[in-house]
Design a protein around this motif. Sequence first.
Motif, PDB file in Angstrom:
ATOM      1  N   UNK A   1     -27.456 -10.859  40.187  1.00 41.52           N
ATOM      2  CA  UNK A   1     -27.686 -10.970  38.746  1.00 41.52           C
ATOM      3  C   UNK A   1     -28.852 -11.908  38.471  1.00 41.52           C
ATOM      4  N   UNK A   2     -29.672 -11.534  37.487  1.00 33.89           N
ATOM      5  CA  UNK A   2     -30.758 -12.403  37.048  1.00 33.89           C
ATOM      6  C   UNK A   2     -30.175 -13.693  36.459  1.00 33.89           C
ATOM      7  N   UNK A   3     -30.961 -14.751  36.373  1.00 31.12           N
ATOM      8  CA  UNK A   3     -30.450 -16.011  35.818  1.00 31.12           C
ATOM      9  C   UNK A   3     -29.809 -15.865  34.438  1.00 31.12           C
ATOM     10  N   UNK A   4     -30.351 -14.977  33.603  1.00 30.48           N
ATOM     11  CA  UNK A   4     -29.821 -14.806  32.253  1.00 30.48           C
ATOM     12  C   UNK A   4     -28.403 -14.218  32.281  1.00 30.48           C
ATOM     13  N   UNK A   5     -28.193 -13.205  33.097  1.00 26.60           N
ATOM     14  CA  UNK A   5     -26.858 -12.614  33.224  1.00 26.60           C
ATOM     15  C   UNK A   5     -25.926 -13.566  33.952  1.00 26.60           C
ATOM     16  N   UNK A   6     -26.457 -14.275  34.936  1.00 28.39           N
ATOM     17  CA  UNK A   6     -25.654 -15.266  35.664  1.00 28.39           C
ATOM     18  C   UNK A   6     -25.093 -16.310  34.705  1.00 28.39           C
ATOM     19  N   UNK A   7     -25.935 -16.803  33.803  1.00 26.14           N
ATOM     20  CA  UNK A   7     -25.505 -17.818  32.836  1.00 26.14           C
ATOM     21  C   UNK A   7     -24.389 -17.290  31.939  1.00 26.14           C
ATOM     22  N   UNK A   8     -24.557 -16.082  31.431  1.00 30.03           N
ATOM     23  CA  UNK A   8     -23.542 -15.493  30.550  1.00 30.03           C
ATOM     24  C   UNK A   8     -22.244 -15.209  31.307  1.00 30.03           C
ATOM     25  N   UNK A   9     -22.363 -14.729  32.532  1.00 29.64           N
ATOM     26  CA  UNK A   9     -21.166 -14.480  33.352  1.00 29.64           C
ATOM     27  C   UNK A   9     -20.395 -15.772  33.605  1.00 29.64           C
ATOM     28  N   UNK A  10     -21.123 -16.833  33.914  1.00 26.01           N
ATOM     29  CA  UNK A  10     -20.466 -18.122  34.161  1.00 26.01           C
ATOM     30  C   UNK A  10     -19.690 -18.585  32.929  1.00 26.01           C
ATOM     31  N   UNK A  11     -20.302 -18.439  31.753  1.00 30.42           N
ATOM     32  CA  UNK A  11     -19.635 -18.905  30.538  1.00 30.42           C
ATOM     33  C   UNK A  11     -18.540 -17.958  30.080  1.00 30.42           C
ATOM     34  N   UNK A  12     -18.608 -16.719  30.498  1.00 27.26           N
ATOM     35  CA  UNK A  12     -17.496 -15.803  30.240  1.00 27.26           C
ATOM     36  C   UNK A  12     -16.268 -16.237  31.048  1.00 27.26           C
ATOM     37  N   UNK A  13     -16.501 -16.881  32.183  1.00 22.21           N
ATOM     38  CA  UNK A  13     -15.422 -17.376  33.043  1.00 22.21           C
ATOM     39  C   UNK A  13     -15.386 -18.910  33.043  1.00 22.21           C
ATOM     40  N   UNK A  14     -15.714 -19.509  31.904  1.00 23.09           N
ATOM     41  CA  UNK A  14     -15.784 -20.974  31.846  1.00 23.09           C
ATOM     42  C   UNK A  14     -14.436 -21.624  32.133  1.00 23.09           C
ATOM     43  N   UNK A  15     -13.345 -20.901  31.899  1.00 24.70           N
ATOM     44  CA  UNK A  15     -12.015 -21.436  32.201  1.00 24.70           C
ATOM     45  C   UNK A  15     -11.795 -21.552  33.708  1.00 24.70           C
ATOM     46  N   UNK A  16     -12.609 -20.844  34.481  1.00 25.04           N
ATOM     47  CA  UNK A  16     -12.506 -20.898  35.944  1.00 25.04           C
ATOM     48  C   UNK A  16     -13.491 -21.913  36.516  1.00 25.04           C
ATOM     49  N   UNK A  17     -14.741 -21.842  36.061  1.00 28.31           N
ATOM     50  CA  UNK A  17     -15.794 -22.662  36.676  1.00 28.31           C
ATOM     51  C   UNK A  17     -15.966 -24.027  36.019  1.00 28.31           C
ATOM     52  N   UNK A  18     -15.516 -24.195  34.798  1.00 26.04           N
ATOM     53  CA  UNK A  18     -15.583 -25.491  34.133  1.00 26.04           C
ATOM     54  C   UNK A  18     -16.898 -25.719  33.409  1.00 26.04           C
ATOM     55  N   UNK A  19     -16.814 -26.229  32.188  1.00 25.31           N
ATOM     56  CA  UNK A  19     -17.994 -26.436  31.348  1.00 25.31           C
ATOM     57  C   UNK A  19     -18.961 -27.443  31.975  1.00 25.31           C
ATOM     58  N   UNK A  20     -18.459 -28.562  32.494  1.00 20.47           N
ATOM     59  CA  UNK A  20     -19.343 -29.571  33.074  1.00 20.47           C
ATOM     60  C   UNK A  20     -20.147 -29.012  34.252  1.00 20.47           C
ATOM     61  N   UNK A  21     -19.488 -28.278  35.103  1.00 20.59           N
ATOM     62  CA  UNK A  21     -20.176 -27.706  36.263  1.00 20.59           C
ATOM     63  C   UNK A  21     -21.220 -26.688  35.825  1.00 20.59           C
TER      64      UNK A  21
END
Length: 270
Positions: free
Chosen positions: A160-180
């Motif tokens: 995934x490009x950085x833009x999609x990567x960023x959105x994917x991470x925040x779609x799963x923010x409950x897993x990866x954590x906002x601070x990280x």
Amino acid sequence: MESIEQTSYNYLERYLNNIRSQGRYSFTLEELQQEFNLSYRAIKQNLYRLKIKKAIAQVRQGFYVVIPPEYSNQGMLPPTMFIDDLMKSLNKPYYISHLSAAAMFGAAHQQPMVFTVTTKTPAPRSIKTKYLFINFYSKKEWPEEGVIPKKTNAGYVSVSLPELTALDLLEKSHIFGINRIATILNELSEEMNSSNLINIASQFTNNAAIQRLGFILEKVVKNEKLTENLWKVLSKRKFSTIPLSPKKEKRGTSTNRWKVIENMKIESDI
């Protein structure tokens, strides 16, 4: 005189050497059955011998990788060296995603322990062994423009490009954590492109991910260009008030245009 089993064992080693000479690192049990006129039991016995010698490793049922000497201590190849072949064997479109994608753009801060892959629904079972942990996430669809081929030591992989990567991470923010995620976005934003962000976000259906991304880009990363271009997408939609962290109580103020309740203080590692 060599036994039939010993002869087949030697043939198998030569077959693996041939695979490596073609730049490949993986093979399937089905391939071996088509290549050699041997019983399933004989092939499995020969594969077991090679596993004991640490010449090969099993990734999942019916899928194996060849372990060259430089990776013998690790007992496994990096997933980028076989993930494309694995997903083709499963007949699944995919892309390397989340923290693993961020790492490929130099923005993971530290190498993630789990290799993450997004594929079409339904996702395969996650793979967890002594030497390997691959987590599969599933989606019905994704923006095709958000995925590119990226060259590795063993060919090309989809990432995934950085833009999609960023959105994917925040779609799963409950897993990866906002601070990280905020820490990663400090670096990942340097690789992001405004036109890509508009195009990919326009096709991204999760408003909450866009809201959280906009909030972090504005308040933490402080990238005005990316922030304003993302706002162009979100401002055309109807969206509700959401908490910054979905794991905490929905208490706090929401005076920002992203309608994000600041129910935590972001503490980036950078």
